[in-house]
Enzyme design. Structure first.
Site, PDB file in Angstrom:
ATOM      1  N   HIS A  52      57.222  -2.083  19.371  1.00 52.02           N
ATOM      2  CA  HIS A  52      56.310  -1.234  18.805  1.00 52.02           C
ATOM      3  C   HIS A  52      56.644   0.289  18.875  1.00 52.02           C
ATOM      4  CE1 HIS A  52      52.597  -4.145  20.441  1.00 52.02           C
ATOM      5  NE2 HIS A  52      53.594  -4.663  19.259  1.00 52.02           N
ATOM      6  N   GLU A  54      55.763   2.988  20.327  1.00 49.02           N
ATOM      7  CA  GLU A  54      55.783   3.858  21.508  1.00 49.02           C
ATOM      8  C   GLU A  54      57.224   3.595  21.879  1.00 49.02           C
ATOM      9  OE1 GLU A  54      51.440   2.633  21.592  1.00 49.02           O
ATOM     10  OE2 GLU A  54      53.352   1.879  20.446  1.00 49.02           O
ATOM     11  N   THR A 168      38.140  -1.617 -19.848  1.00 47.01           N
ATOM     12  CA  THR A 168      39.278  -1.962 -19.035  1.00 47.01           C
ATOM     13  C   THR A 168      40.497  -2.521 -20.103  1.00 47.01           C
ATOM     14  OG1 THR A 168      38.570  -4.345 -18.921  1.00 47.01           O
ATOM     15  CG2 THR A 168      38.139  -2.433 -17.017  1.00 47.01           C
TER      16      THR A 168
END
Length: 346
Positions: A52, A54, A168
């Site tokens: 992760h 950290e 579109t």
């Protein structure tokens, strides 16, 4: 003017954005470690099952400074540190072992089974905890993950290009592209963030799209799922999505509603879908409150084709958290759908 906590959290958010499209089905998370007025370590969550943010930031600080560099330092992280053992050990353990003195968090874990647990563990062990720093930005970073973990459904972004008169398509014999080259490159950056790209059978038959990531956007990540929603069992088998090198990343949902298709994708672990459809499927998704976000490229063109973005009269939807940016000659409008303000004429 930003204070120091906000400045370092900006750096953590920048790290976290690197994980969009790569960390799924986990959230994109970034972290930085600061000490004595400077950043000594950075990290982001690169893939599910790997370290992760950290832990990567802690490792980065030790690598570039010393084994004791993190003692007494402050960790800035965009999401509450995990406190349970899944495919990786709890980040709270790593933070305590590293001697981090203060943890600053942007947003808490959206999972009610985990929310606040990591913060409480840190507090109980003498770590100063500060939450809610740039919380809006932190929640935006994990919006895909948050919706999926709370509902099982993916976050849906509707992307389309329109003329100034809301069409579109262009007239017969004109260029197929409404948007400018810069906008089409920008679409790649957004497609890069998503797990899947979904179109209707009509778009598949008419445009024969590739729906792939190209160039730098295809680096270091798998191609997104390419999803076709259709009621027609006789799709053109020679189209490139069924023949190219990534044909195993093409899914055909036949005789299913959009809601059923999205639910199936959610069960597969898909947490974000880009809807690149024509007006009919866009209107259906909007009417049935299946859209979360709109990405609209408006070209400086008057007098488009016959196809409108909103195919139903009397449908009103308000957008929130608007962001307007010039992209080449186009204007890109991004906003979140306010479902409470949708209504259709009787």
């Amino acid at each position: 003017m930003m204070n120091q906590d906000e400045l370092y959290m900006r750096a953590a958010l920048a790290e976290g954005h690197k994980g969009l499209g790569k960390a799924s089905p986990n959230p994109a998370v970034g972290a930085v470690i600061a000490r004595d007025g400077k950043i000594i370590g950075t990290g982001w969550h690169q893939r599910a099952g790997e370290a992760h943010a950290e832990r990567r930031a802690l490792q980065d600080a030790v690598k570039h400074y010393s084994p004791d560099a993190t003692r007494g330092a402050t960790l800035y992280v965009t999401l509450e540190p995990c406190s349970t053992h899944g495919r990786t050990p709890p980040c709270t353990d790593a933070i305590l072992e590293a001697g981090i003195q203060r943890v600053v968090v942007s947003t808490t874990d959206p999972n009610p089974n985990h929310q606040g647990r990591g913060l409480e563990i840190l507090r109980q062990n003498g770590v100063e905890v500060c939450t809610g720093v740039l919380e809006k930005e932190g929640r935006d970073l994990i919006r895909f993950f948050a919706k999926h973990v709370l509902s099982g459904q993916p976050w849906v972004i509707a992307k389309t290009a329109i003329t100034l008169d809301g069409r579109t398509t262009l007239g017969e014999g004109m260029d197929r592209w409404i948007s400018c080259p810069e906008s089409r490159e920008d679409v790649q950056s957004w497609r890069h963030q998503c797990d899947a790209v979904l179109i209707g059978g009509e778009t598949f038959r008419r445009d024969d799209p590739a729906l792939t990531l190209r160039g730098k956007w295809a680096e270091d990540r798998e191609q997104p799922w390419r999803v076709v929603l259709t009621s027609d069992h006789l799709l053109p088998q020679g189209h490139q999505m069924l023949q190219d090198s990534w044909r195993d990343r093409t899914l055909i949902f036949q005789d299913q509603t959009l809601h059923e298709a999205l639910s199936a994708l959610g069960r597969m672990g898909v947490i974000s879908v880009m809807l690149e459809s024509g007006g009919r499927l866009f209107t259906h998704a909007l009417t049935n409150q299946l859209l979360d976000e709109v990405l609209l490229y408006i070209a400086p063109i008057l007098g488009g084709g016959n196809t409108r973005l909103i195919s139903a009269d009397g449908l009103i939807s308000h957008l929130e958290d608007l962001e307007c940016v010039s992209i080449g000659t186009d204007l890109r409008i991004r906003g979140r759908i306010s479902h409470s303000l949708i209504r259709a004429s009787q």
